[in-house]
Scaffold this motif. Structure first.
Motif, PDB file in Angstrom:
ATOM      1  N   LEU A   1       9.273 -50.982   3.011  1.00  0.00           N
ATOM      2  CA  LEU A   1      10.167 -50.989   4.140  1.00  0.00           C
ATOM      3  C   LEU A   1      11.216 -49.742   4.073  1.00  0.00           C
TER       4      LEU A   1
ATOM      5  N   GLN B   1      15.206 -50.999   8.069  1.00  0.00           N
ATOM      6  CA  GLN B   1      14.658 -52.256   8.219  1.00  0.00           C
ATOM      7  C   GLN B   1      15.391 -53.226   7.503  1.00  0.00           C
TER       8      GLN B   1
ATOM      9  N   GLN C   1      12.371 -63.244   3.720  1.00  0.00           N
ATOM     10  CA  GLN C   1      12.364 -62.406   4.717  1.00  0.00           C
ATOM     11  C   GLN C   1      11.343 -61.309   4.385  1.00  0.00           C
TER      12      GLN C   1
ATOM     13  N   LYS D   1       7.893 -62.663   3.698  1.00  0.00           N
ATOM     14  CA  LYS D   1       7.400 -63.189   4.793  1.00  0.00           C
ATOM     15  C   LYS D   1       6.531 -61.828   5.437  1.00  0.00           C
ATOM     16  N   TYR D   2       7.363 -60.583   5.410  1.00  0.00           N
ATOM     17  CA  TYR D   2       6.691 -59.364   5.981  1.00  0.00           C
ATOM     18  C   TYR D   2       5.650 -58.885   5.114  1.00  0.00           C
ATOM     19  N   LYS D   3       5.726 -59.075   3.712  1.00  0.00           N
ATOM     20  CA  LYS D   3       4.703 -58.717   2.881  1.00  0.00           C
ATOM     21  C   LYS D   3       3.569 -59.442   3.296  1.00  0.00           C
TER      22      LYS D   3
ATOM     23  N   GLY E   1       3.345 -58.812   7.825  1.00  0.00           N
ATOM     24  CA  GLY E   1       3.270 -57.363   8.315  1.00  0.00           C
ATOM     25  C   GLY E   1       4.002 -57.465   9.666  1.00  0.00           C
ATOM     26  N   SER E   2       4.719 -58.521  10.085  1.00  0.00           N
ATOM     27  CA  SER E   2       5.358 -58.560  11.149  1.00  0.00           C
ATOM     28  C   SER E   2       6.302 -57.441  11.486  1.00  0.00           C
TER      29      SER E   2
ATOM     30  N   ILE F   1       9.566 -55.226  11.922  1.00  0.00           N
ATOM     31  CA  ILE F   1      11.081 -55.721  11.790  1.00  0.00           C
ATOM     32  C   ILE F   1      12.020 -54.612  12.497  1.00  0.00           C
TER      33      ILE F   1
END
Length: 383
Positions: free
Chosen positions: A288, A292, A329, A332-334, A337-338, A340
């Motif tokens: 990131l 972000q 969070q 979760k992205y990891k 991949g949503s 941010i």
């Protein structure tokens, strides 16, 4: 008489007046009133009698002794003598003066001793030289950034901790401490005040906050612009060291944002919370961008602020949730991949000299993704 007198006069009338002034019975009551001590023909105010008596004698209260030396305490007016024997809670004036004199002599001796040590220390410092070509890439990069803040003092003069306040958004002194610990910069006892040094257990101790620093001369070229070009013209080769320096700097950029947002939401942060966020930030920086991560911090702080408004959470308890929320969070992205959001740098939140150096040398800033950062540093450092 509970008051012992030492006369400063041989005049019988003056001795008599002083004796009558301090005369008292067994119960500690004075035998005569002050107004009765004044002859009828004398035009002296009763309030001045005490001042006259002080010129004729020194009075000591035999009922009140010093806790330190055991002698009677000095009294100057009738309200001071004690009716019953007691030991004072504080030392007498003479003892205090004696202690102050001893302490002063001790400080003078310590100052003389310190100055002798500093002369020897300065002689040692003058003999130190380093090889600029051997300075590690990360330290060299820090020096390049520092040079933009204090040039030309870095290559020829002295500087202090205040000069590095704009190195990074958070804990800028960390980088100066690293250079000093590695022996790349030295303390300069000549320009520093004695307050920067002290002797403890026969060792010379330095207070880095108050010290002055200098870059030692190069073994081959000495000091000055010519030698300093070895630092400013460095072609970097150690990608790992520079990537770790970026992670350290970028995590400080995120922590600064955390502190500012927490202050706006009236959330007090402990050092433990800050350290946990810093560790989680370094994990997130692999993929990131700083911008972000600011957004994820913003979300975590807002969630904590909402909890703090509830009946079941104190401000401290709510703030303690920030690291876990922030880390969750990132994880979760990891996984997913949503998307941010990217946040812009607040006006009062400056990138610092290191941030400018990363943007100039590697073309990376708060909007550059972690993967792109690693790629750019790796490519440029291999040139």
């Amino acid at each position: 008489m509970a008051v012992r007198l030492e006369f400063l006069t041989t005049n019988p009338d003056q001795i008599a007046l002083a004796t009558r002034y301090w005369a008292m019975n067994k119960e500690g009551a004075f035998l005569e009133k002050v107004k009765d001590l004044i002859p009828s023909q004398e035009k002296v105010l009763p309030s001045l009698v005490r001042l006259l008596v002080q010129q004729y004698c020194i009075a000591y209260d035999q009922n009140h002794i010093c806790t330190s030396c055991g002698f009677e305490l000095l009294v100057t007016k009738r309200t001071e003598p004690k009716k019953k024997f007691r030991v004072s809670k504080c030392p007498c004036t003479k003892c205090v003066e004696s202690e102050e004199l001893v302490e002063l002599e001790k400080k003078i001796a310590e100052r003389v001793r310190l100055r002798r040590r500093l002369r020897k220390h300065n002689q040692k410092i003058k003999l130190i030289k380093i090889t600029y070509d051997d300075i590690p890439d990360d330290a060299c990069f820090i020096l390049k950034a520092l040079d933009t803040l204090i040039s030309p003092r870095l290559d020829s003069g002295t500087f202090d901790m205040r000069d590095v306040e704009l190195m990074a958004p958070y804990e800028p002194m960390l980088y100066l401490r690293y250079l000093y610990g590695a022996g790349i910069i030295l303390d300069d006892p000549v320009d520093a005040s004695c307050a920067a040094y002290r002797i403890k257990d026969e060792n010379l101790m330095i207070n880095l906050i108050r010290a002055q620093f200098c870059l030692p001369p190069d073994r081959d070229g000495g000091k000055g612009k010519g030698s300093f070009k070895k630092i400013t013209d460095r072609v970097f080769t150690n990608a790992q060291a520079l990537q770790e320096l970026w992670f350290e700097y970028a995590s400080s950029d995120v922590v600064r944002y955390l502190l500012d947002q927490s202050k706006l939401c009236a959330l007090a942060l402990s050092q433990e919370i800050i350290s946990k966020v810093q560790r989680a930030t370094k994990v997130g920086l692999v993929f990131l961008s700083v911008s972000q991560l600011w957004f994820l911090i913003w979300v975590a702080v807002k969630n904590a602020a909402k909890l703090a408004c509830g009946a079941h959470y104190s401000g401290a308890k709510a703030a303690a949730k920030i690291p876990g929320d922030f880390r969750a969070q990132i994880e979760k992205y990891k996984r997913n991949g949503s998307f941010i959001r990217f946040l812009n740098r607040p006006e009062q939140h400056v990138p610092g000299a290191l941030g400018v150096a990363f943007a100039t040398v590697f073309e990376i800033d708060e909007y550059t993704s972690g993967a792109e950062v690693l790629k750019k540093i790796s490519i440029l450092s291999a040139v």
